[in-house]
Design a protein around this motif. Sequence first.
Motif, PDB file in Angstrom:
ATOM      1  N   TYR A  31      45.512 -54.351  -3.858  1.00  0.00           N
ATOM      2  CA  TYR A  31      44.053 -54.010  -4.257  1.00  0.00           C
ATOM      3  C   TYR A  31      43.864 -54.582  -5.831  1.00  0.00           C
ATOM      4  N   GLN A  32      44.854 -54.714  -6.488  1.00  0.00           N
ATOM      5  CA  GLN A  32      44.700 -55.368  -7.904  1.00  0.00           C
ATOM      6  C   GLN A  32      43.834 -56.558  -8.012  1.00  0.00           C
ATOM      7  N   PHE A  33      44.125 -57.284  -6.700  1.00  0.00           N
ATOM      8  CA  PHE A  33      43.554 -58.705  -6.754  1.00  0.00           C
ATOM      9  C   PHE A  33      42.276 -58.724  -5.788  1.00  0.00           C
ATOM     10  N   ALA A  34      41.699 -57.699  -5.452  1.00  0.00           N
ATOM     11  CA  ALA A  34      40.634 -57.617  -4.539  1.00  0.00           C
ATOM     12  C   ALA A  34      39.178 -57.271  -5.210  1.00  0.00           C
ATOM     13  N   ASP A  35      38.115 -57.593  -4.900  1.00  0.00           N
ATOM     14  CA  ASP A  35      36.752 -56.956  -5.180  1.00  0.00           C
ATOM     15  C   ASP A  35      36.504 -55.910  -4.586  1.00  0.00           C
ATOM     16  N   LEU A  36      37.072 -54.623  -5.302  1.00  0.00           N
ATOM     17  CA  LEU A  36      37.131 -53.280  -4.505  1.00  0.00           C
ATOM     18  C   LEU A  36      35.512 -52.741  -4.160  1.00  0.00           C
ATOM     19  N   GLU A  37      34.789 -53.305  -5.356  1.00  0.00           N
ATOM     20  CA  GLU A  37      33.390 -52.971  -5.054  1.00  0.00           C
ATOM     21  C   GLU A  37      32.671 -53.429  -4.046  1.00  0.00           C
ATOM     22  N   ALA A  38      32.787 -54.779  -3.916  1.00  0.00           N
ATOM     23  CA  ALA A  38      32.253 -55.426  -2.593  1.00  0.00           C
ATOM     24  C   ALA A  38      32.848 -55.035  -1.539  1.00  0.00           C
ATOM     25  N   LEU A  39      33.940 -54.451  -1.385  1.00  0.00           N
ATOM     26  CA  LEU A  39      34.697 -53.854  -0.227  1.00  0.00           C
ATOM     27  C   LEU A  39      34.274 -52.528   0.126  1.00  0.00           C
ATOM     28  N   GLY A  40      33.753 -51.694  -0.979  1.00  0.00           N
ATOM     29  CA  GLY A  40      33.100 -50.469  -0.637  1.00  0.00           C
ATOM     30  C   GLY A  40      34.019 -49.385  -0.822  1.00  0.00           C
ATOM     31  N   THR A  41      34.905 -49.458  -1.746  1.00  0.00           N
ATOM     32  CA  THR A  41      35.857 -48.547  -2.245  1.00  0.00           C
ATOM     33  C   THR A  41      35.945 -48.808  -3.991  1.00  0.00           C
ATOM     34  N   THR A  42      36.742 -47.827  -4.279  1.00  0.00           N
ATOM     35  CA  THR A  42      37.108 -47.800  -5.586  1.00  0.00           C
ATOM     36  C   THR A  42      38.655 -48.121  -5.878  1.00  0.00           C
ATOM     37  N   ALA A  43      38.930 -48.340  -7.211  1.00  0.00           N
ATOM     38  CA  ALA A  43      40.314 -48.247  -7.536  1.00  0.00           C
ATOM     39  C   ALA A  43      41.096 -47.054  -7.594  1.00  0.00           C
ATOM     40  N   GLU A  44      40.329 -45.917  -7.843  1.00  0.00           N
ATOM     41  CA  GLU A  44      40.975 -44.743  -7.669  1.00  0.00           C
ATOM     42  C   GLU A  44      41.475 -44.471  -6.345  1.00  0.00           C
ATOM     43  N   ARG A  45      40.693 -44.675  -5.331  1.00  0.00           N
ATOM     44  CA  ARG A  45      41.057 -44.476  -4.041  1.00  0.00           C
ATOM     45  C   ARG A  45      42.222 -45.454  -3.640  1.00  0.00           C
ATOM     46  N   ALA A  46      42.195 -46.587  -4.178  1.00  0.00           N
ATOM     47  CA  ALA A  46      43.229 -47.718  -3.456  1.00  0.00           C
ATOM     48  C   ALA A  46      44.413 -47.181  -4.254  1.00  0.00           C
ATOM     49  N   GLN A  47      44.397 -46.534  -5.409  1.00  0.00           N
ATOM     50  CA  GLN A  47      45.717 -46.317  -5.939  1.00  0.00           C
ATOM     51  C   GLN A  47      46.441 -45.024  -5.283  1.00  0.00           C
ATOM     52  N   SER A  48      45.729 -44.391  -4.384  1.00  0.00           N
ATOM     53  CA  SER A  48      46.281 -43.232  -4.026  1.00  0.00           C
ATOM     54  C   SER A  48      46.607 -43.365  -2.672  1.00  0.00           C
ATOM     55  N   GLU A  49      46.311 -44.397  -1.889  1.00  0.00           N
ATOM     56  CA  GLU A  49      46.439 -44.706  -0.452  1.00  0.00           C
ATOM     57  C   GLU A  49      46.164 -45.974   0.055  1.00  0.00           C
ATOM     58  N   LEU A  51      44.511 -48.681   2.357  1.00  0.00           N
ATOM     59  CA  LEU A  51      43.331 -49.048   2.956  1.00  0.00           C
ATOM     60  C   LEU A  51      43.019 -50.059   3.828  1.00  0.00           C
ATOM     61  N   TRP A  52      42.112 -49.532   4.835  1.00  0.00           N
ATOM     62  CA  TRP A  52      41.976 -50.608   5.710  1.00  0.00           C
ATOM     63  C   TRP A  52      40.434 -50.662   5.823  1.00  0.00           C
ATOM     64  N   VAL A  53      39.941 -51.929   5.711  1.00  0.00           N
ATOM     65  CA  VAL A  53      38.366 -52.457   5.532  1.00  0.00           C
ATOM     66  C   VAL A  53      38.351 -53.002   6.963  1.00  0.00           C
ATOM     67  N   ASP A  54      37.404 -52.519   7.967  1.00  0.00           N
ATOM     68  CA  ASP A  54      37.044 -53.245   8.989  1.00  0.00           C
ATOM     69  C   ASP A  54      36.048 -53.994   8.760  1.00  0.00           C
TER      70      ASP A  54
END
Length: 131
Positions: A31-49, A51-54
């Motif tokens: 997640y550290q190298f992904a555009d989380l905003e464009a994927l519809g999520t946040t760093a806070e969520r990615a830090q805790s679990e 994630l699967w983006v379909d």
Amino acid sequence: MLLYDGDCGFCTSSVRFLERYVPHRAELSAYQFADLEALGTTAERAQSEVLWVDRTGRVSGGAEAVGRLLTDAGGPWRALGVVMRTVPVIWVVEAAYRAVSKNRHRLPGGTAACELPAARRPGAADRDRPN
């Protein structure tokens, strides 16, 4: 796409296992190298679990994310992914996921970085510095 914590040795080892033994079509990315905003999520969520983006942009986390990856992989993995996302199986899988997530720094491949807050993990200052 499966997003995982690239700073966590256990998470990275788990993804390497998936790459080796689960024939999948998904992109696996720290997640550290992904555009989380464009994927519809946040760093806070990615830090805790994990994630699967379909393909439609729906974001699933934790045990459900693993089940969706397996379902997407097809073959016998699809059946496992579907079963593990059904009630009551998902309740057991979610409890197991939470236990592993909470203790990932103690598991094989885990490192001390797995339990540190993201801002204190090795390399965090380098990622936050402009190029």
